[in-house]
Design an enzyme around this catalytic site. Structure first.
Site, PDB file in Angstrom:
ATOM      1  N   THR A 323       0.948  -1.265   0.073  1.00 33.29           N
ATOM      2  CA  THR A 323       0.290  -0.092   0.097  1.00 33.29           C
ATOM      3  C   THR A 323       0.803   1.064  -0.065  1.00 33.29           C
ATOM      4  O   THR A 323       1.940   1.180   0.433  1.00 33.29           O
ATOM      5  CB  THR A 323      -0.865   0.084   1.241  1.00 33.29           C
ATOM      6  OG1 THR A 323       0.049   0.423   2.328  1.00 33.29           O
ATOM      7  CG2 THR A 323      -1.693  -1.159   1.433  1.00 33.29           C
ATOM      8  N   ASP A 324       0.276   2.291  -0.373  1.00 34.55           N
ATOM      9  CA  ASP A 324       1.042   3.653  -0.316  1.00 34.55           C
ATOM     10  C   ASP A 324       0.863   3.843   1.280  1.00 34.55           C
ATOM     11  O   ASP A 324       0.251   3.238   2.232  1.00 34.55           O
ATOM     12  CB  ASP A 324       0.151   4.810  -1.174  1.00 34.55           C
ATOM     13  CG  ASP A 324       1.139   5.934  -1.393  1.00 34.55           C
ATOM     14  OD1 ASP A 324       2.335   6.048  -0.814  1.00 34.55           O
ATOM     15  OD2 ASP A 324       0.831   6.559  -2.363  1.00 34.55           O
ATOM     16  N   PHE A 325       2.003   4.830   1.626  1.00 32.08           N
ATOM     17  CA  PHE A 325       2.159   4.869   3.153  1.00 32.08           C
ATOM     18  C   PHE A 325       0.955   5.675   4.060  1.00 32.08           C
ATOM     19  O   PHE A 325       0.615   6.493   3.563  1.00 32.08           O
ATOM     20  CB  PHE A 325       3.409   5.713   3.341  1.00 32.08           C
ATOM     21  CG  PHE A 325       4.889   4.773   2.900  1.00 32.08           C
ATOM     22  CD1 PHE A 325       4.561   3.793   1.909  1.00 32.08           C
ATOM     23  CD2 PHE A 325       5.871   4.907   3.557  1.00 32.08           C
ATOM     24  CE1 PHE A 325       5.740   3.025   1.972  1.00 32.08           C
ATOM     25  CE2 PHE A 325       6.874   4.346   3.407  1.00 32.08           C
ATOM     26  CZ  PHE A 325       6.839   3.159   2.460  1.00 32.08           C
TER      27      PHE A 325
END
Length: 615
Positions: A323-325
């Site tokens: 996932t993006d952070f």
């Protein structure tokens, strides 16, 4: 710290990672990777597997020390606790530390990991470190790496060979300091002019974007992922460009991605060359798609159809999905303010419920998180099977094995210092800065300027300009002017949004009036740093010449202006006529605003581009 003994079995050297004096199957470099992964998984505890499923940011001390109490704007994981106690093995490097200390830090990190029960090494990743953008949420200042134009500049060149040269330099410099995963490239299509991430893309031409992103991945990783590779995490699946109103999905008011022209598939398709190139990892974006049939209208990573369906089922992808952070945990910033997790569409859910959705969707790693206890808690509650955890942990281990980290995770500090910023890499980056520049207008044929003229400058270091001309302190004492400006944006007051250049694209009236008055007073060359497509019709009409750069230092611009280097770029994005045209434009449509000042692909002819003698 002690390192695992190097032993020999049947004439084969191996690292005794578990310290038992016997070559375990996972320690045997002769065995196929799937066999080694299966053996290691069978030895691991649930907590150790869950640690593989967090990809946490870490800080580095300037001298290469481990940082146990991170400070700064953004939170980062305490290093020793992350590796020793939480069993994390994927860490994102967030600091611009010089090559020597960085290599020293990396080896200390691997020593720490080697002391663990099974000796599993650490995979260090990084956002881009080679370009002009220094937003710590999207890139990292160089730390001595060679400097190149932004990816948008390679979109201007449209040159696959240039992208491969760039990627080779990245691979050499990254591997020298121990960075073995690149959280790039972006395969996003820059269809919305206001979007703040445009500079990190290869532009708005679909054919160019997919082709260059694929070449980038191929050159970072090589023909197959191996000890000399940098694994690539391509982003942001399935296309992050069409942000509603141009606002970015790092923030709640930019959470929606919209497709008024019905071009969802066009954005998704740009990822196919990168996937075919074998990208080791894929990162979905924060945005939630609006009005796309078959999708749930939640953040991309939470949607099973986006990950398990469109990516794994339809594209046959079986690599890591990270996932993006920051999808689970709210971030407490240095000033005490809270930056909410980017869990668009599921904000009402707690961390465990969000993690459950992500795992069900097919995600393997939680970007920006160091909370493996959330994963183990779901297994303990009977909500997730350990077999599901094995799927994701196995994908992560497979990459570590293929990169050769189990055989040798260490780097040579002297080699790191000799490699990072090496003269040939620096020269190639400097040449790419110059080549990618785009001549937008020179109707009067003023360029190149004659050497030694009296030159008035703004936005340019006078000491650098003095190598090319006599620098005049006032416009009235000059023969010509050179002005460098950046694409306009609306400053946002609060951090971290203040780090992103968003909003309007036209010049504030005082700056516009000043530049037009200067251009009326003497021949004026204006160079614009195009990190987003500026709305500058007045400058296109009033300046004697107009240039675009995509991340270039003053010497690069002056070399082009004085004919020592030739601008070869073509506009990788369209320059719209007005903000009204931008606001009426479908966010998912690349180009196509009415009557643009300069269309996608525009470049004026650079006639007789060579140095002119002093007049």
């Amino acid at each position: 710290m002690s390192r695992p003994d190097l032993l020999s079995h049947d004439g084969v050297a191996f690292r005794d990672l578990d310290g038992d004096g016997v070559m375990a199957p996972y320690e045997d470099p002769r065995r196929p990777v799937p066999e080694r992964v299966g053996d290691l998984l069978a030895r691991m505890t649930l907590a150790e597997k869950a640690g593989l499923m967090c990809h946490a940011p870490v800080a580095v001390a300037p001298d290469g020390g481990l940082v146990e109490e991170p400070s700064g704007l953004l939170p980062a994981a305490p290093t020793t606790r992350a590796v020793r106690d939480l069993h994390l093995r994927c860490l994102a490097l967030m600091a611009p530390v010089a090559a020597g200390p960085l290599a020293r830090w990396h080896n200390r990190l691997q020593d720490l990991a080697a002391r663990s029960r099974l000796g599993i090494p650490v995979l260090v990743s990084s956002d881009p470190r080679h370009s002009a953008n220094d937003n710590p949420l999207t890139s990292v200042p160089s730390g001595g790496c060679s400097r190149w134009p932004e990816p948008l500049g390679f979109g201007a060149l449209r040159d696959e060979d240039a992208v491969r040269e760039f990627a080779r330099a990245i691979r050499a410099e990254y591997t020298a300091v121990g960075i073995r995963m690149a959280i790039h490239p972006m395969a996003d299509l820059a269809s919305e002019p206001r979007w703040c991430r445009t500079a990190g893309t290869f532009g708005a031409d679909p054919e160019v974007v997919g082709r260059l992103a694929g070449a980038y991945v191929e050159e970072l990783q090589g023909p197959r992922l191996g000890p000399g590779s940098v694994a690539s995490m391509v982003k942001h699946w399935p296309g992050a460009g069409p942000q509603a109103g141009g606002e970015d999905a790092h923030f709640a008011h930019g959470s929606d991605q919209v497709y008024p022209a019905g071009l969802f598939e066009l954005h998704r398709d740009q990822f196919r060359p990168s996937l075919r190139a074998g990208a080791a990892a894929v990162m979905p974006y924060y945005g939630r798609p609006v009005g796309v049939p078959g999708l749930a209208g939640v953040g991309f990573a939470f949607d099973r159809e986006v990950v398990a369906g469109l990516l794994r089922r339809d594209e046959g992808y079986d690599g890591i999905v990270c996932t993006d952070f920051g999808l689970l945990t709210d971030a407490v910033l240095a000033d005490g303010s809270v930056w909410p997790a980017r869990a668009w569409g599921v904000e009402h859910l707690g961390r465990a419920e969000r993690a459950l959705l992500l795992l069900d969707a097919g995600v393997d790693q939680l970007g920006g998180e160091w909370c493996p206890e959330v994963i183990t808690g779901l297994v303990a509650a009977g909500r997730v099977s350990e077999a599901r955890i094995d799927e994701s942990a196995g994908r992560v281990l497979s990459v570590l094995f293929r990169l050769g980290l189990f055989e040798n995770p260490y780097v040579d500090e002297e080699r790191a210092v000799a490699t990072v910023g090496r003269a040939d890499f620096a020269a190639a980056g400097a040449a790419a800065q110059r080549r990618s520049m785009t001549l937008l207008r020179d109707d009067a044929g003023i360029l190149p300027l004659a050497s030694g003229i009296r030159l008035y400058v703004e936005g340019v270091d006078p000491q650098v300009a003095a190598r090319y001309a006599t620098v005049a302190a006032r416009p009235q004492d000059a023969d010509a002017a050179l002005v460098r400006i950046a694409a306009p944006y609306e400053p946002r007051e609060r951090l971290p949004e203040a780090l992103f250049h968003q909003g309007r694209l036209d010049l504030p009236e005082p700056e516009r009036e000043h530049l037009c008055a200067l251009a009326a007073a003497l021949p004026t060359v204006i160079d614009v740093f195009v990190e987003r497509p500026p709305v500058i019709p007045e400058l296109a009409e009033s300046g004697a010449a107009l240039l675009a750069d995509f991340g270039a230092d003053d010497a690069a611009v002056l070399d082009v202006v004085f004919g020592h280097a030739r601008p070869e770029g073509r506009l990788p994005v369209e320059l719209p006529r007005s903000m009204a045209a931008v606001e009426a434009h479908p966010e998912d449509l690349p180009g196509g605003t009415p009557d643009p000042v300069f269309p996608l692909g525009h470049a004026a002819e650079a006639r007789d581009w060579r140095p002119r003698p002093a007049r």
